[in-house]
Design a protein around this motif. Structure first.
Motif, PDB file in Angstrom:
ATOM      1  N   ALA A 109       0.826  -1.208   0.000  1.00 50.42           N
ATOM      2  CA  ALA A 109       0.000   0.000   0.000  1.00 50.42           C
ATOM      3  C   ALA A 109       0.863   1.262   0.000  1.00 50.42           C
ATOM      4  O   ALA A 109       0.581   2.219  -0.738  1.00 50.42           O
ATOM      5  CB  ALA A 109      -0.934  -0.001   1.207  1.00 50.42           C
ATOM      6  N   VAL A 110       1.912   1.266   0.806  1.00 52.10           N
ATOM      7  CA  VAL A 110       2.806   2.429   0.850  1.00 52.10           C
ATOM      8  C   VAL A 110       3.522   2.575  -0.490  1.00 52.10           C
ATOM      9  O   VAL A 110       3.609   3.688  -1.041  1.00 52.10           O
ATOM     10  CB  VAL A 110       3.818   2.309   2.027  1.00 52.10           C
ATOM     11  CG1 VAL A 110       4.902   3.370   1.917  1.00 52.10           C
ATOM     12  CG2 VAL A 110       3.097   2.416   3.364  1.00 52.10           C
ATOM     13  N   LYS A 129       2.523   1.598  -3.394  1.00 50.68           N
ATOM     14  CA  LYS A 129       1.538   2.022  -4.386  1.00 50.68           C
ATOM     15  C   LYS A 129       1.226   3.511  -4.244  1.00 50.68           C
ATOM     16  O   LYS A 129       1.124   4.234  -5.231  1.00 50.68           O
ATOM     17  CB  LYS A 129       0.261   1.190  -4.232  1.00 50.68           C
ATOM     18  CG  LYS A 129      -0.746   1.409  -5.307  1.00 50.68           C
ATOM     19  CD  LYS A 129      -1.912   0.437  -5.174  1.00 50.68           C
ATOM     20  CE  LYS A 129      -2.898   0.637  -6.285  1.00 50.68           C
ATOM     21  NZ  LYS A 129      -4.021  -0.294  -6.213  1.00 50.68           N
ATOM     22  N   ALA A 130       1.097   3.979  -2.982  1.00 51.03           N
ATOM     23  CA  ALA A 130       0.814   5.399  -2.744  1.00 51.03           C
ATOM     24  C   ALA A 130       1.967   6.274  -3.222  1.00 51.03           C
ATOM     25  O   ALA A 130       1.747   7.317  -3.840  1.00 51.03           O
ATOM     26  CB  ALA A 130       0.549   5.638  -1.258  1.00 51.03           C
ATOM     27  N   ILE A 131       3.190   5.829  -2.967  1.00 45.90           N
ATOM     28  CA  ILE A 131       4.359   6.602  -3.402  1.00 45.90           C
ATOM     29  C   ILE A 131       4.451   6.616  -4.924  1.00 45.90           C
ATOM     30  O   ILE A 131       4.725   7.657  -5.537  1.00 45.90           O
ATOM     31  CB  ILE A 131       5.656   6.051  -2.754  1.00 45.90           C
ATOM     32  CG1 ILE A 131       5.649   6.347  -1.248  1.00 45.90           C
ATOM     33  CG2 ILE A 131       6.890   6.650  -3.419  1.00 45.90           C
ATOM     34  CD1 ILE A 131       6.772   5.679  -0.464  1.00 45.90           C
ATOM     35  N   GLU A 132       4.196   5.481  -5.558  1.00 48.36           N
ATOM     36  CA  GLU A 132       4.245   5.406  -7.021  1.00 48.36           C
ATOM     37  C   GLU A 132       3.190   6.286  -7.670  1.00 48.36           C
ATOM     38  O   GLU A 132       3.409   6.860  -8.740  1.00 48.36           O
ATOM     39  CB  GLU A 132       4.060   3.961  -7.483  1.00 48.36           C
ATOM     40  CG  GLU A 132       5.297   3.109  -7.318  1.00 48.36           C
ATOM     41  CD  GLU A 132       5.071   1.683  -7.787  1.00 48.36           C
ATOM     42  OE1 GLU A 132       4.272   1.481  -8.721  1.00 48.36           O
ATOM     43  OE2 GLU A 132       5.709   0.786  -7.223  1.00 48.36           O
ATOM     44  N   ALA A 133       2.021   6.406  -7.022  1.00 47.66           N
ATOM     45  CA  ALA A 133       0.930   7.198  -7.586  1.00 47.66           C
ATOM     46  C   ALA A 133       1.180   8.702  -7.444  1.00 47.66           C
ATOM     47  O   ALA A 133       0.551   9.503  -8.133  1.00 47.66           O
ATOM     48  CB  ALA A 133      -0.379   6.827  -6.895  1.00 47.66           C
ATOM     49  N   MET A 134       2.114   9.062  -6.583  1.00 48.90           N
ATOM     50  CA  MET A 134       2.437  10.465  -6.354  1.00 48.90           C
ATOM     51  C   MET A 134       3.213  11.026  -7.529  1.00 48.90           C
ATOM     52  O   MET A 134       4.100  10.360  -8.058  1.00 48.90           O
ATOM     53  CB  MET A 134       3.328  10.546  -5.102  1.00 48.90           C
ATOM     54  CG  MET A 134       2.811  11.437  -4.036  1.00 48.90           C
ATOM     55  SD  MET A 134       3.957  11.390  -2.650  1.00 48.90           S
ATOM     56  CE  MET A 134       2.963  10.467  -1.520  1.00 48.90           C
ATOM     57  N   ARG A 160       7.461  13.190  -1.682  1.00 53.35           N
ATOM     58  CA  ARG A 160       7.721  11.862  -2.266  1.00 53.35           C
ATOM     59  C   ARG A 160       9.112  11.354  -1.896  1.00 53.35           C
ATOM     60  O   ARG A 160       9.272  10.227  -1.435  1.00 53.35           O
ATOM     61  CB  ARG A 160       7.556  11.909  -3.782  1.00 53.35           C
ATOM     62  CG  ARG A 160       7.651  10.575  -4.450  1.00 53.35           C
ATOM     63  CD  ARG A 160       7.356  10.717  -5.954  1.00 53.35           C
ATOM     64  NE  ARG A 160       7.148   9.427  -6.565  1.00 53.35           N
ATOM     65  CZ  ARG A 160       8.126   8.647  -7.004  1.00 53.35           C
ATOM     66  NH1 ARG A 160       9.366   9.026  -6.900  1.00 53.35           N
ATOM     67  NH2 ARG A 160       7.838   7.481  -7.549  1.00 53.35           N
ATOM     68  N   LYS A 173      10.864   5.414   4.581  1.00 52.34           N
ATOM     69  CA  LYS A 173       9.795   4.423   4.455  1.00 52.34           C
ATOM     70  C   LYS A 173       9.612   3.590   5.729  1.00 52.34           C
ATOM     71  O   LYS A 173       8.486   3.325   6.148  1.00 52.34           O
ATOM     72  CB  LYS A 173      10.069   3.492   3.275  1.00 52.34           C
ATOM     73  CG  LYS A 173       8.901   2.587   2.949  1.00 52.34           C
ATOM     74  CD  LYS A 173       9.280   1.580   1.876  1.00 52.34           C
ATOM     75  CE  LYS A 173       8.817   2.059   0.554  1.00 52.34           C
ATOM     76  NZ  LYS A 173       9.019   1.058  -0.502  1.00 52.34           N
TER      77      LYS A 173
END
Length: 103
Positions: free
Chosen positions: A10-11, A13-18, A25, A32
């Motif tokens: 989840a973390v 994925k959230a970082i990649e979506a940023m 970021r 992390k």
């Protein structure tokens, strides 16, 4: 374990979506492990509510005790010490009443 694995995913994925140019970021990537630790600290609403209930109960009990002492002092013309003795208030409870009554 599965919970840790799901959280890592989840973390990530959230970082990649940023967007790449978000200042936070790079911070999240380099910190992390700390982020994961913060997310791992679960908020347990039921436990928190029980703590609030317990604290409210204790505050109410202290207020009732203080009210009883004041009532005995006023209505029976008793000294503070006598009122505390009649109510059987001793030790830490007695110290708390003495402190509260001086406020």
């Amino acid at each position: 374990n599965k919970k840790d694995h799901d959280m890592i995913k989840a973390v990530d994925k959230a970082i990649e979506a940023m967007p790449k140019d978000y200042i936070i970021r790079s911070f999240l990537i380099s910190h992390k492990a700390e982020v994961m630790g913060m997310l791992d600290t679960e908020y347990n609403e039921e436990e928190v509510m029980e703590l609030f209930k317990r604290e409210s109960f204790l505050e109410g009990k202290a207020e009732a005790r203080l009210s009883s002492v004041k009532s005995l002092m006023e209505n029976m013309n008793l000294t503070l010490e006598n009122a505390l003795d009649i109510l059987g208030i001793k030790g830490e409870e007695r110290e708390a009443v003495l402190k509260d009554i001086k406020k």
